[in-house]
Design a protein around this motif. Structure first.
Motif, short mmCIF file in Angstrom:
data_model
loop_
_atom_site.label_atom_id
_atom_site.label_comp_id
_atom_site.label_asym_id
_atom_site.label_seq_id
_atom_site.Cartn_x
_atom_site.Cartn_y
_atom_site.Cartn_z
N LEU A 194 0.78 -1.19 -0.06
CA LEU A 194 0.68 0.26 0.20
C LEU A 194 0.97 1.50 0.19
O LEU A 194 0.57 2.59 -0.55
N ARG A 195 2.02 1.78 0.12
CA ARG A 195 2.28 2.78 0.19
C ARG A 195 3.86 2.13 -0.43
O ARG A 195 4.18 3.44 -0.38
N ASP A 196 3.84 1.85 -1.47
CA ASP A 196 4.52 1.62 -2.90
C ASP A 196 4.30 3.04 -3.55
O ASP A 196 4.39 3.39 -4.66
N PRO A 197 2.83 3.59 -3.73
CA PRO A 197 2.33 4.41 -4.69
C PRO A 197 3.10 5.96 -3.92
O PRO A 197 3.62 6.81 -4.62
N GLY A 198 3.30 5.74 -2.61
CA GLY A 198 4.24 7.08 -2.49
C GLY A 198 5.35 7.14 -2.53
O GLY A 198 5.99 8.04 -2.94
N VAL A 199 6.10 6.00 -2.22
CA VAL A 199 7.88 5.80 -2.22
C VAL A 199 7.79 5.95 -4.16
O VAL A 199 8.74 6.75 -4.11
N ARG A 200 6.95 5.65 -5.07
CA ARG A 200 7.17 5.52 -6.45
C ARG A 200 7.31 7.79 -6.40
O ARG A 200 8.01 7.70 -7.35
N ARG A 201 6.19 8.24 -6.27
CA ARG A 201 6.32 9.69 -5.96
C ARG A 201 7.13 10.36 -5.86
O ARG A 201 7.45 11.22 -5.69
N LEU A 202 7.54 9.67 -4.06
CA LEU A 202 9.02 10.48 -3.82
C LEU A 202 10.14 9.92 -4.79
O LEU A 202 10.61 10.93 -4.51
N ALA A 203 10.06 9.14 -4.96
CA ALA A 203 11.29 8.68 -6.65
C ALA A 203 11.24 9.86 -7.36
O ALA A 203 11.86 10.26 -8.32
N GLU A 204 10.04 10.42 -7.25
CA GLU A 204 10.16 11.04 -9.32
C GLU A 204 10.90 12.05 -9.19
O GLU A 204 11.05 13.51 -7.87
N ALA A 205 11.62 12.73 -9.92
CA ALA A 205 12.04 13.44 -10.22
C ALA A 205 11.35 15.11 -10.62
O ALA A 205 10.97 15.29 -11.45
N GLY A 206 12.04 16.41 -10.23
CA GLY A 206 10.86 16.53 -10.76
C GLY A 206 10.04 17.48 -10.04
O GLY A 206 9.93 19.18 -10.77
N GLN A 207 9.83 17.46 -8.91
CA GLN A 207 8.32 17.26 -8.37
C GLN A 207 8.42 18.41 -7.43
O GLN A 207 9.32 18.26 -6.67
N ALA A 208 7.73 19.67 -7.62
CA ALA A 208 7.59 20.44 -6.68
C ALA A 208 6.97 20.20 -5.42
O ALA A 208 5.58 19.50 -5.43
N PRO A 209 7.17 20.29 -4.15
CA PRO A 209 6.30 19.79 -3.05
C PRO A 209 5.20 20.37 -3.02
O PRO A 209 4.78 21.03 -3.11
N LYS A 210 4.58 19.73 -2.38
CA LYS A 210 2.97 19.50 -1.98
C LYS A 210 3.18 20.57 -0.90
O LYS A 210 2.62 21.82 -0.50
N ILE A 211 3.86 20.00 0.53
CA ILE A 211 4.67 21.41 1.54
C ILE A 211 5.46 21.42 1.26
O ILE A 211 6.66 20.44 1.71
N THR A 212 5.70 23.00 2.11
CA THR A 212 7.14 23.23 1.47
C THR A 212 7.28 23.99 3.49
O THR A 212 6.44 25.53 3.74
N VAL A 213 7.64 23.59 4.04
CA VAL A 213 7.89 24.79 5.77
C VAL A 213 9.04 24.96 5.58
O VAL A 213 10.62 24.19 5.83
N SER A 214 9.63 26.16 6.10
CA SER A 214 11.35 26.73 5.74
C SER A 214 11.21 27.98 6.88
O SER A 214 11.09 28.95 7.19
N ASN A 215 12.07 27.32 7.55
CA ASN A 215 13.21 28.05 8.28
C ASN A 215 12.27 29.55 9.74
O ASN A 215 12.39 30.16 9.81
N VAL A 216 10.98 28.08 9.98
CA VAL A 216 9.76 28.64 10.78
C VAL A 216 10.16 28.58 12.45
O VAL A 216 10.94 27.87 13.11
N THR A 217 9.77 29.63 12.78
CA THR A 217 10.05 30.15 14.57
C THR A 217 8.66 30.28 14.92
O THR A 217 8.19 31.21 14.31
N LYS A 218 8.35 29.63 16.40
CA LYS A 218 7.36 31.00 17.02
C LYS A 218 7.39 30.66 18.07
O LYS A 218 8.35 29.26 18.83
#
Length: 574
Positions: free
Chosen positions: A283-307
């Motif tokens: 069941l995890r294999d589709p996600g593993v394949r998506r993780l390996a795809e090159a050039g795909q923009a991330p769905k979520i990006t968290v950058s240098n966040v401080t609270k």
């Protein structure tokens, strides 16, 4: 007499000749709640200084059996059969004759310290009651006894604990308090009812180590109630597997764990994440394949966040320069102990808090710096499944209204279309349309959490944040929910952010992991990298805390009369 001497002399010493007889024997036990029989013909024996685990899912009768031994069944219940403690039949013993045994000879560690302790009384005031059971009635002697016992169960500053109210202590500290109060009178038997189910994995290990150490060094018999077969295999000499109030299998831990014979015991074994890390690999294999795809923009990006927050006039940095990204259609796990910053991070991701520094983007949209009104559109594509299905659903609403409410709030579709979408969402999570008219109290825990997932799913979001979504569920129900989540991800390409302290479950479910400590990410990588080759000592400690099913190493037990509680130094149980 020194305080610790009272702990070793509160009860008659066990004579060597008596040790061959079981301390606790249960035979042909039936328990009825009204006309409903909830325990059927249960029998087992627990030897002196030995440990026995009652395991099974909710409703299996574990806690009812424990309450029967403790004589704490409600007035509507009735029990028949035979329960013998230390050679004395106790099931029909008058309450006035049994009461002196409860607390003194039979100690109890309940599941939830938040409910077990009085919130408006200090720990010290409540501890004096336990000290009285050890015949320490003089205030000065009792206080010394309490201080010593709290130190022996690993509480670093016993005086501060005594002066504190329950809400001022962490969950792990409260559980140590309960254990200290239970062992203070030096009981012969300790009943521990799911004593670690709400604790972080590292705290869980310390508490279980403590119970095992006390059991062996003080020669206490331990009746452990748990739904986790791996914990039972590590901590118990023998196991009784229960389902629907009846014994499915019983025997030595080694035999039941290595070669379960009943179908139910085999299922329990298969459902424990620590014992089956690769169960959902397909069941995890589709996600593993998506993780390996090159050039795909991330769905979520968290950058240098401080609270930061202000607590008692001081500035507390809850999240410190945190960065990570999540590929579309994959699961990213945030793991760490309580207070590590996981919850604050997901609140920032959901736009419920705003950081002082850093940016967060979801599907190309910036989340940070937006007002709550401007977040409405983003929330349609960014949903949350809460930790506890017993409190996250309005008890007065039907299943249909609970799942439909997000559609109503966003004004999506006609009345007929919404009804169809509700039923489609319920089918997606494995629930039938016949449940639409029921209210949460008429559903099981697993069904409630499926409703919560359907409610998040009905808007067809891109991202779902899962905040400890199975921590309140049995391992068997948890396994069903994990399968549902992974099937939905494979089918719909959903992106998950999964918050958990259960690393064994993370290994089954996630594709990438960020390990958090004190508000920082100390290690980040794929599941394989983190679990097979951790770099940070903190990550190694977390991984070593996962129950493996292997028997925990215990020092050779000493005879009960020769070992005072004072022999348990703090360094032995830290």
């Amino acid at each position: 007499m020194a305080p610790h001497d009272r702990l070793t002399t509160a009860f008659p010493r066990t004579l060597p000749a008596e040790r061959s007889a079981p301390l606790l024997e249960v035979e042909n036990l039936d328990v009825f709640y009204g006309a409903n029989r909830v325990v059927t013909d249960v029998g087992f024996a627990l030897g002196r200084g030995k440990s026995l685990a009652l395991i099974g899912e909710s409703g299996s009768g574990k806690s009812t059996i424990a309450r029967t031994v403790l004589r704490l069944l409600p007035g509507s219940a009735r029990a028949s059969g035979r329960v013998s403690f230390d050679g004395q039949e106790i099931l029909d013993l008058p309450e006035r004759r049994f009461r002196p045994l409860r607390g003194r000879a039979i100690g109890f560690v309940p599941q939830d310290p938040g409910n077990a302790l009085n919130p408006v009384r200090t720990i010290g005031a409540q501890a004096l009651e336990a000290a009285a059971l050890a015949d320490a009635r003089d205030p000065r002697t009792a206080r010394g006894l309490i201080l010593e016992t709290f130190a022996q169960v690993g509480l670093d500053n016993p005086q501060r604990v005594i002066d504190s109210y329950p809400h001022q202590l962490s969950g792990g500290m409260l559980q140590r308090v309960l254990i200290g109060l239970a062992v203070l009178p030096r009981p012969l038997l300790l009943v521990a009812d799911e004593p670690t189910s709400a604790l972080d994995v590292t705290i869980q290990k310390r508490i279980l180590d403590l119970l095992s150490r006390l059991q062996h060094d003080l020669d206490i018999s331990l009746l452990l109630i748990t739904h986790d077969l791996a914990i039972a295999a590590e901590r118990a000499d023998s196991i009784v597997v229960l389902k629907d109030g009846a014994v499915q299998e019983a025997g030595s831990t080694a035999a039941v764990f290595a070669s379960p014979t009943s179908l139910y015991a085999k299922k329990l074994h298969a459902d424990v994440p620590a014992l089956n890390p690769h169960r959902y690999a397909a069941l995890r294999d589709p996600g593993v394949r998506r993780l390996a795809e090159a050039g795909q923009a991330p769905k979520i990006t968290v950058s240098n966040v401080t609270k930061t927050f202000e607590v008692d006039g001081k500035e507390l940095t809850a999240v410190n320069d945190v960065s990570f990204s999540v590929a579309s259609g994959t699961t990213h796990a945030l793991v760490g102990e309580s207070g590590s910053g996981k919850t604050t991070t997901i609140r920032l991701l959901l736009g419920l808090e705003q950081p002082e520094r850093g940016t967060i983007t979801v599907a190309g949209e910036t989340i940070t710096g937006r007002t709550r009104r401007s977040m409405q559109a983003a929330w349609r594509h960014l949903q949350l499944v809460y930790q506890n299905p017993f409190t996250s659903l309005d008890p007065s609403w039907t299943v249909e209204r609970l799942v439909r409410e997000p559609l109503d709030r966003f004004g999506i579709g006609t009345k007929a279309e919404r009804a169809d979408w509700v039923r489609a969402a319920l089918v997606d999570v494995g629930l039938g349309a016949h449940l639409v008219g029921r209210r949460p109290q008429a559903l099981s825990g697993g069904q409630r959490q499926r409703v919560a997932i359907a409610r998040a799913l009905v808007l067809r979001p891109d991202v779902i944040v899962l905040d400890e979504p199975t921590s309140a569920l049995d391992v068997s129900v948890q396994a069903d929910i994990v399968a549902v989540l992974l099937e939905l991800q494979a089918k719909l390409g959903l992106t998950y952010v999964f918050v958990s302290h259960d690393l064994a479950l993370v290994r089954q479910l996630a594709h990438t992991v960020s390990v958090m400590r004190h508000g920082r990410i100390v290690e980040h990588g794929t599941v394989a990298e983190i679990f097979e080759n951790p770099r940070e000592p903190y990550t190694v400690a977390l991984l070593q805390s996962i129950p493996s099913g292997a028997a925990a190493p215990i020092r050779t037990r000493q005879p009960r009369p020769a070992v005072p509680v004072a022999a348990l130094g703090q360094e032995q149980i830290a």
